[in-house]
Motif scaffolding. Structure first.
Motif, short mmCIF file in Angstrom:
data_model
loop_
_atom_site.label_atom_id
_atom_site.label_comp_id
_atom_site.label_asym_id
_atom_site.label_seq_id
_atom_site.Cartn_x
_atom_site.Cartn_y
_atom_site.Cartn_z
N ASN A 245 40.55 86.83 60.61
CA ASN A 245 39.46 86.05 61.19
C ASN A 245 38.43 85.73 60.12
OD1 ASN A 245 39.65 86.18 64.43
ND2 ASN A 245 40.43 88.10 63.56
N TYR B 6 38.43 91.03 59.44
CA TYR B 6 37.48 90.07 58.90
C TYR B 6 37.32 90.34 57.40
CZ TYR B 6 36.32 89.22 63.79
OH TYR B 6 36.39 88.89 65.13
N SER C 219 33.87 90.98 55.94
CA SER C 219 33.05 92.06 56.49
C SER C 219 32.87 93.18 55.47
CB SER C 219 33.71 92.62 57.75
OG SER C 219 33.01 93.77 58.21
N GLU D 292 34.59 83.64 59.61
CA GLU D 292 33.46 82.90 60.16
C GLU D 292 32.89 82.00 59.07
OE1 GLU D 292 30.55 85.35 61.95
OE2 GLU D 292 31.93 86.28 63.39
#
Length: 230
Positions: free
Chosen positions: A225, A71, A74, A227
């Motif tokens: 990934n 991510y 992150s 979001e």
């Protein structure tokens, strides 16, 4: 036999092996299946493209493990997010030294703090004893005097926050697929036929750039990934 027939035979045999286990050499399988090593190599490359196996330079072919879920946004450090995904994490310090501003990315820093040079920290990261990330960190010596007196192996960010009392407020990332440099490919076992994922990260504290990082990942070791919230 055609290489896809060999691929199917090898694919069946892979069920007998554990993740990250070394599998038979191209020479051995060429003798076993009475075909050329080139045919076996093409079969292995097909299996690699399917993420079933991977190659370590000068060692051999191995059964793939599950991919690391990465991510980019992150703020968790390497050890934390690998352990959360069930991997064992390990870090090896390749080098840590003071360098001048000749590296790619030095121009993102304020010229006024670049004159004292930068601390360059190169670390090789492992997941389940497999090298998966080569990381370059650059920090201006003017902002972080005696930075190398601290333990930088687990986390550069923790040293910055805990000992120099600077917080990371924002980051800018550039992500691209690229051919691995010779040194990077050797450390990570990336074959010449495979590209790497290169992530450049500019980290800021308020409006000041405090760190520039380069991450090199073998393309078959991670899945990106993101979001996005409306």
């Amino acid at each position: 036999m055609k290489y896809m027939e060999i691929r199917n035979l090898i694919g069946q045999e892979l069920q007998q092996y554990a993740p990250n286990q070394l599998i038979p050499s191209e020479r051995y399988l060429a003798l076993k299946y009475n075909c050329s090593r080139e045919t076996v190599r093409k079969a292995y490359e097909q299996l690699r493209a399917e993420d079933k196996i991977y190659k370590v330079h000068n060692v051999g072919w191995f059964v793939s493990n599950k991919k690391i879920q990465y991510y980019p946004a992150s703020i968790e450090n390497f050890n934390s997010y690998l352990k959360a995904q069930g991997f064992s994490a390990k870090t090896e310090l390749i080098s840590a030294k003071l360098v001048d501003a000749a590296f790619d990315g030095a121009d993102v820093f304020d010229p006024a703090i670049s004159q004292d040079g930068f601390f360059e920290i190169i670390r090789l990261r492992y997941a389940d004893n497999v090298p998966v990330l080569l990381e370059y960190n650059y920090l201006p010596a003017a902002l972080f005097p005696n930075f190398l007196d601290f333990d930088v192996i687990p986390s550069v960010e923790e040293v910055v926050k805990n000992h120099f009392k600077l917080n990371y407020s924002s980051s800018r990332l550039k992500i691209k697929n690229t051919a691995a440099e010779a040194f990077d490919g050797k450390q990570l076992g990336i074959p010449s036929s495979q590209t790497a994922i290169r992530i450049e990260r500019i980290s800021m504290s308020d409006n000041q750039v405090i760190e520039f990082d380069i991450e090199i990942w073998p393309e078959d070791k991670i899945e990106m990934n993101m979001e996005i919230h409306a």
